[in-house]
Design a protein around this motif. Structure first.
Motif, PDB file in Angstrom:
ATOM      1  N   LEU A 131       0.829  -1.191   0.000  1.00  0.00           N
ATOM      2  CA  LEU A 131       0.000   0.000   0.000  1.00  0.00           C
ATOM      3  C   LEU A 131       0.871   1.251   0.000  1.00  0.00           C
ATOM      4  CD1 LEU A 131      -2.488  -1.139   2.806  1.00  0.00           C
ATOM      5  CD2 LEU A 131      -2.956  -1.088   0.350  1.00  0.00           C
ATOM      6  N   VAL A 132       0.458   2.239  -0.781  1.00  0.00           N
ATOM      7  CA  VAL A 132       1.157   3.526  -0.836  1.00  0.00           C
ATOM      8  C   VAL A 132       0.162   4.608  -0.456  1.00  0.00           C
ATOM      9  CG1 VAL A 132       2.343   5.199  -2.281  1.00  0.00           C
ATOM     10  CG2 VAL A 132       2.807   2.761  -2.562  1.00  0.00           C
ATOM     11  N   ARG A 133       0.559   5.434   0.483  1.00  0.00           N
ATOM     12  CA  ARG A 133      -0.301   6.503   0.998  1.00  0.00           C
ATOM     13  C   ARG A 133       0.211   7.850   0.501  1.00  0.00           C
ATOM     14  NH1 ARG A 133      -1.651   9.653   5.767  1.00  0.00           N
ATOM     15  NH2 ARG A 133       0.467   9.580   6.574  1.00  0.00           N
ATOM     16  N   PRO A 134      -0.553   8.548  -0.374  1.00  0.00           N
ATOM     17  CA  PRO A 134      -0.169   9.925  -0.701  1.00  0.00           C
ATOM     18  C   PRO A 134      -0.274  10.799   0.547  1.00  0.00           C
ATOM     19  CG  PRO A 134      -1.746   9.056  -2.302  1.00  0.00           C
ATOM     20  CD  PRO A 134      -1.725   8.106  -1.145  1.00  0.00           C
ATOM     21  N   VAL A 135       0.753  11.611   0.796  1.00  0.00           N
ATOM     22  CA  VAL A 135       0.788  12.449   1.994  1.00  0.00           C
ATOM     23  C   VAL A 135       1.185  13.863   1.610  1.00  0.00           C
ATOM     24  CG1 VAL A 135       1.343  10.505   3.514  1.00  0.00           C
ATOM     25  CG2 VAL A 135       3.204  11.839   2.489  1.00  0.00           C
ATOM     26  N   GLN A 136       0.746  14.810   2.421  1.00  0.00           N
ATOM     27  CA  GLN A 136       1.133  16.196   2.210  1.00  0.00           C
ATOM     28  C   GLN A 136       2.442  16.472   2.955  1.00  0.00           C
ATOM     29  OE1 GLN A 136      -1.774  19.351   2.485  1.00  0.00           O
ATOM     30  NE2 GLN A 136      -3.459  17.872   2.429  1.00  0.00           N
ATOM     31  N   ASP A 137       3.397  17.011   2.248  1.00  0.00           N
ATOM     32  CA  ASP A 137       4.635  17.459   2.871  1.00  0.00           C
ATOM     33  C   ASP A 137       4.523  18.970   3.051  1.00  0.00           C
ATOM     34  OD1 ASP A 137       7.169  18.266   3.594  1.00  0.00           O
ATOM     35  OD2 ASP A 137       8.211  16.937   2.201  1.00  0.00           O
ATOM     36  N   LEU A 156       4.113  16.892  -2.303  1.00  0.00           N
ATOM     37  CA  LEU A 156       3.341  15.659  -2.206  1.00  0.00           C
ATOM     38  C   LEU A 156       4.296  14.492  -2.019  1.00  0.00           C
ATOM     39  CD1 LEU A 156       0.541  14.163  -2.712  1.00  0.00           C
ATOM     40  CD2 LEU A 156       1.282  13.998  -5.084  1.00  0.00           C
ATOM     41  N   GLY A 157       4.140  13.754  -0.930  1.00  0.00           N
ATOM     42  CA  GLY A 157       4.961  12.585  -0.685  1.00  0.00           C
ATOM     43  C   GLY A 157       4.207  11.305  -0.979  1.00  0.00           C
ATOM     44  N   LEU A 158       4.958  10.261  -1.316  1.00  0.00           N
ATOM     45  CA  LEU A 158       4.398   8.916  -1.515  1.00  0.00           C
ATOM     46  C   LEU A 158       5.020   8.017  -0.467  1.00  0.00           C
ATOM     47  CD1 LEU A 158       4.600   8.707  -5.418  1.00  0.00           C
ATOM     48  CD2 LEU A 158       2.640   9.381  -4.012  1.00  0.00           C
ATOM     49  N   ALA A 159       4.196   7.551   0.480  1.00  0.00           N
ATOM     50  CA  ALA A 159       4.685   6.811   1.639  1.00  0.00           C
ATOM     51  C   ALA A 159       4.214   5.363   1.588  1.00  0.00           C
ATOM     52  CB  ALA A 159       4.209   7.466   2.936  1.00  0.00           C
ATOM     53  N   ARG A 160       5.157   4.446   1.627  1.00  0.00           N
ATOM     54  CA  ARG A 160       4.832   3.013   1.698  1.00  0.00           C
ATOM     55  C   ARG A 160       4.411   2.665   3.130  1.00  0.00           C
ATOM     56  NH1 ARG A 160       9.638   1.142   1.015  1.00  0.00           N
ATOM     57  NH2 ARG A 160       9.988   0.565   3.187  1.00  0.00           N
ATOM     58  N   ILE A 161       3.250   2.028   3.271  1.00  0.00           N
ATOM     59  CA  ILE A 161       2.794   1.612   4.588  1.00  0.00           C
ATOM     60  C   ILE A 161       3.511   0.323   4.969  1.00  0.00           C
ATOM     61  CG2 ILE A 161       0.811   0.803   5.940  1.00  0.00           C
ATOM     62  CD1 ILE A 161      -0.942   2.676   4.349  1.00  0.00           C
ATOM     63  N   ASP A 162       4.271   0.371   6.044  1.00  0.00           N
ATOM     64  CA  ASP A 162       5.045  -0.784   6.512  1.00  0.00           C
ATOM     65  C   ASP A 162       4.326  -1.560   7.605  1.00  0.00           C
ATOM     66  OD1 ASP A 162       7.248  -0.062   4.829  1.00  0.00           O
ATOM     67  OD2 ASP A 162       7.814   1.452   6.321  1.00  0.00           O
ATOM     68  N   ARG A 163       3.473  -0.863   8.352  1.00  0.00           N
ATOM     69  CA  ARG A 163       2.758  -1.522   9.446  1.00  0.00           C
ATOM     70  C   ARG A 163       1.418  -0.843   9.655  1.00  0.00           C
ATOM     71  NH1 ARG A 163       4.552  -2.137  15.883  1.00  0.00           N
ATOM     72  NH2 ARG A 163       2.766  -3.450  16.478  1.00  0.00           N
ATOM     73  N   LEU A 164       0.380  -1.645   9.836  1.00  0.00           N
ATOM     74  CA  LEU A 164      -0.953  -1.131  10.111  1.00  0.00           C
ATOM     75  C   LEU A 164      -1.706  -2.191  10.903  1.00  0.00           C
ATOM     76  CD1 LEU A 164      -3.164   1.018   9.742  1.00  0.00           C
ATOM     77  CD2 LEU A 164      -3.768  -0.088   7.569  1.00  0.00           C
TER      78      LEU A 164
END
Length: 514
Positions: free
Chosen positions: A445-451, A460-468
Motif C-alpha cells: 500500500l502507498v499513501r499519498p501524503v502532504q509534505d 506531495l509525498g508517496l509513503a509506503r505503509i510498513d505496518r498497520l
C-alpha cells in the motif's frame, strides 16, 4: 504513575497548565509542579519583543500556548506533595541525566526517578524551539531519557514564516508528543535526518530593528499581492491514465497535465474521481472567494476532459472539502472533510451525482482533516490528521497537519474505535493524507501524503505503509514530488486516480482584474 513537572519559575506558560490538566485527567496518573529558580532553556532576551513586533505587523492572533500564566493561574497548579515521583519532566533543563535523587520529595535511599528532557533540534527547551524557527526549520522535538530518544516529532504550523504563531503551534503539539510518549509506544516517529542544532539567534536591538524592517516589507508585499490577486487559489490538473501512474513512475508523467479551468472567482481543489454508470465523475472542493466557504461540486469527464464546469452537489452551513467518494454495497458514499463542524460524517447518494444525505457521524468531537478510508483484510481503517484543540480555536493551538490519528471498524459505517497509540505519527512532512491509498499491482500500500515542511500543501509525498495493526503504524516516504516544469506553481497537494484518469492539484494565480 506520579509525574513531577519541573519548570523554570520565571516563565510558566499556558501550555504547561494544559499539560498538567491533561496529565491529571489520565487514569492512574497524578501530577505536581516544582519551580526551579532558573533554567538554561529559557528564551533569549528580546524574544517577547520579537513576538510583539510580528503580531503588530502581520495582525496575528493573541498568544495562545506561550502566553504567561497569571499569578492566580500559577497558584492553581498542583504543588509538590512530598511523594516521590515516578517520572520527572525536566522543562527547566537544570537536571543532568537521571541524577534527581536529591530533589524535594525523594527520600534518602529511594531510587532515582526517571527523568525526561525536552529538546528541539538538539537544544534544550523553548530556546531550542525558537532557534529552529528563526533558522526557517520545521523543528524536531525529542523527548529523551538518559540520552535515549523516547519519542520524536517533526512539528509544523499553518503560519509558515510567522515565528510567533509557529512557536505557539510547536508548544501546543509538544503537549501531544509528551502524552503520546507516556503511552510507552508512540511509534517509530518521523523518518529523515535530524538537522544540527540551529545557531543561537541574534535578538539584539539592532537585529530586531532589521528583522522588523524585513517583516514590514513582507507585509506590504503581501497586501499588494492580495490587492492584485485572489489568494489562496488552487487548480486541478488531469490526464488520461493509459499507462503507469504517478505512484509507479515515482514522479510526474512525461505527458504532462491539463488544467480544470475556473473563472477566477472560485477555485477547485481536492480532486476525487469515481466511475459510475459508464461515466467518470470528478468531485472537487469548490471555493467561491466571495463566500469564503467550500462546497462539494462535480463534473463529468469525457474523452476530451471535463464536460462543462463543476456544479455544486453538496453544501452545508460549514466548510466542506476533500470529498472522499467510493462505491460499496450497491450505493455511492462520501466522507467530505467537515473539520469546521468537529465531526467526520458519512453521506450516501440519493440522486447521483447531485443528491446526498447525511447518514451517520463516524467520529465526533475532533478537528480532523482529510479523512481517508481503507479496507484491508476485512477491516476498515480511517486516517486523518487531528488538531489537538477545540473547534473554532484560534491559530497557535497546534497545527492541522502534523498529527496522524487512526480509527478502525468492522464496517465503514462504524462503530469506529480510536487507535490506542493515537497519534500514531507526528510529522509535518508526512502525516496529513493527500488522496486515496493506492494498492500496488505487486502488492503493498502507498499513501499519498502532504509534505508541509515548507508551508501548507507545498509538496506531495508517496509513503509506503510498513505496518498497520492494533499495535502501531509505520510508513516510509519513498519519494517527494514538487511543483516545477511539469506542474508550474509553488504547491502540489493531492493525488488521485480512477475511471481512466489521474488528477493532482496545486497553486495558481487569479488576478482580480482581467
Amino acid at each position: 504513575m506520579h509525574v513531577r513537572l519541573r519548570l523554570d519559575g520565571r516563565h510558566p506558560r499556558r501550555w504547561h497548565r494544559d499539560l498538567v490538566r491533561r496529565l491529571g485527567a489520565a487514569a492512574d496518573t497524578t501530577v505536581e509542579v516544582e519551580f526551579a529558580a532558573s533554567g538554561p532553556s529559557a528564551l533569549p532576551g528580546n524574544a517577547e519583543t520579537l513576538f510583539t513586533l510580528e503580531r503588530l505587523i502581520f495582525g496575528l492572533p493573541a498568544r495562545a500556548a506561550s502566553a504567561p500564566l497569571t499569578a492566580s493561574e500559577r497558584a492553581g497548579l498542583p504543588a509538590v506533595t512530598g511523594r516521590a515521583p515516578d517520572l520527572i519532566l525536566d522543562f527547566a533543563g537544570d537536571l543532568a541525566g537521571n541524577l534527581a535523587g536529591n530533589l524535594a520529595g525523594n527520600p534518602d535511599g529511594a531510587a532515582d526517578p526517571r527523568t525526561w528532557h525536552l529538546r528541539y533540534d538538539g537544544q534544550d527547551g523553548e530556546a531550542g524551539l525558537l532557534a529552529s524557527l528563526l533558522a526557517g526549520r520545521a523543528p524536531w522535538a525529542t523527548v529523551s531519557e538518559g540520552g535515549r530518544a523516547v519519542a520524536s516529532a517533526r512539528l509544523g504550523t499553518e503560519m509558515q514564516g510567522r515565528v510567533a504563531t509557529a512557536f505557539d503551534d510547536g508548544l501546543a503539539h509538544t503537549v501531544t508528543l509528551i502524552l503520546a510518549a507516556l503511552k510507552d509506544a508512540p511509534g517509530a516517529g518521523p523518518s529523515g535526518a535530524r538537522p544540527p542544532a540551529a545557531p543561537v539567534p541574534d535578538l539584539s536591538p539592532g537585529a530586531l530593528a532589521r528583522r522588523g524592517g524585513r517583516m514590514l516589507a513582507q507585509s506590504i508585499v503581501q497586501r499588494l499581492y492580495r490587492l492584485c490577486f485572489r489568494a489562496p487559489h488552487w487548480r486541478v490538473g488531469w490526464r488520461h491514465l493509459d499507462g503507469p501512474g504517478v505512484v509507479d513512475l515515482q514522479g510526474h508523467p512525461p505527458s504532462g497535465w491539463a488544467t480544470l479551468r475556473d473563472d477566477g472567482h472560485r477555485f477547485y481543489a481536492d480532486p476525487f474521481p469515481l466511475a459510475h454508470g459508464g461515466t467518470t465523475w470528478l468531485f472537487v472542493e469548490e471555493f467561491p472567494h466571495a463566500t469564503q466557504k467550500g462546497v462539494i461540486s462535480a463534473v463529468a469527464m469525457g474523452r476530451d476532459g471535463p464536460v462543462g464546469t463543476p456544479r455544486p452537489v453538496l453544501e452545508e452551513a460549514h466548510h466542506l472539502s476533500y470529498p472522499f467518494v467510493f462505491a460499496r454495497d450497491g450505493a455511492i458514499w462520501m466522507v467530505p472533510e467537515s473539520s469546521a463542524a468537529g465531526t467526520i460524517d458519512l453521506y450516501r447518494a440519493t440522486a447521483f451525482p447531485e443528491g446526498w444525505e447525511k447518514v451517520a457521524t463516524l467520529v465526533q468531537g475532533v478537528v480532523a482533516s482529510d479523512a481517508t478510508l481503507l479496507e484491508q483484510e476485512g477491516r476498515w481503517w480511517l486516517f486523518a490528521t487531528v488538531r489537538d484543540a477545540p473547534v473554532g480555536a484560534p491559530l497557535g493551538l497546534g497545527s492541522y497537519s502534523d498529527a496522524l490519528h487512526l480509527w478502525s471498524a468492522p464496517d465503514f459505517r462504524g462503530p469506529w474505535t480510536p487507535h490506542a497509540r493515537n497519534p500514531v505519527l507526528i510529522d509535518i512532512a508526512s502525516a496529513r493524507p493527500a488522496g486515496a491509498i493506492v494498492r500496488r499491482a505487486t502488492g503493498g500500500l502507498v499513501r499519498p501524503v502532504q509534505d508541509c515542511t515548507d508551508g501548507y500543501g507545498r509538496a506531495l509525498g508517496l509513503a509506503r505503509i510498513d505496518r498497520l495493526d492494533d499495535g502501531g503504524f509505520g510508513q516510509t516516504v519513498e519519494t517527494v514530488l514538487r511543483a516545477g516544469p511539469e506542474w508550474p506553481g509553488s504547491r502540489l497537494h493531492t493525488l488521485n486516480s480512477g475511471g481512466g484518469f489521474e488528477f493532482i492539484d496545486g497553486s495558481a494565480r487569479a488576478p482580480r482584474l482581467p
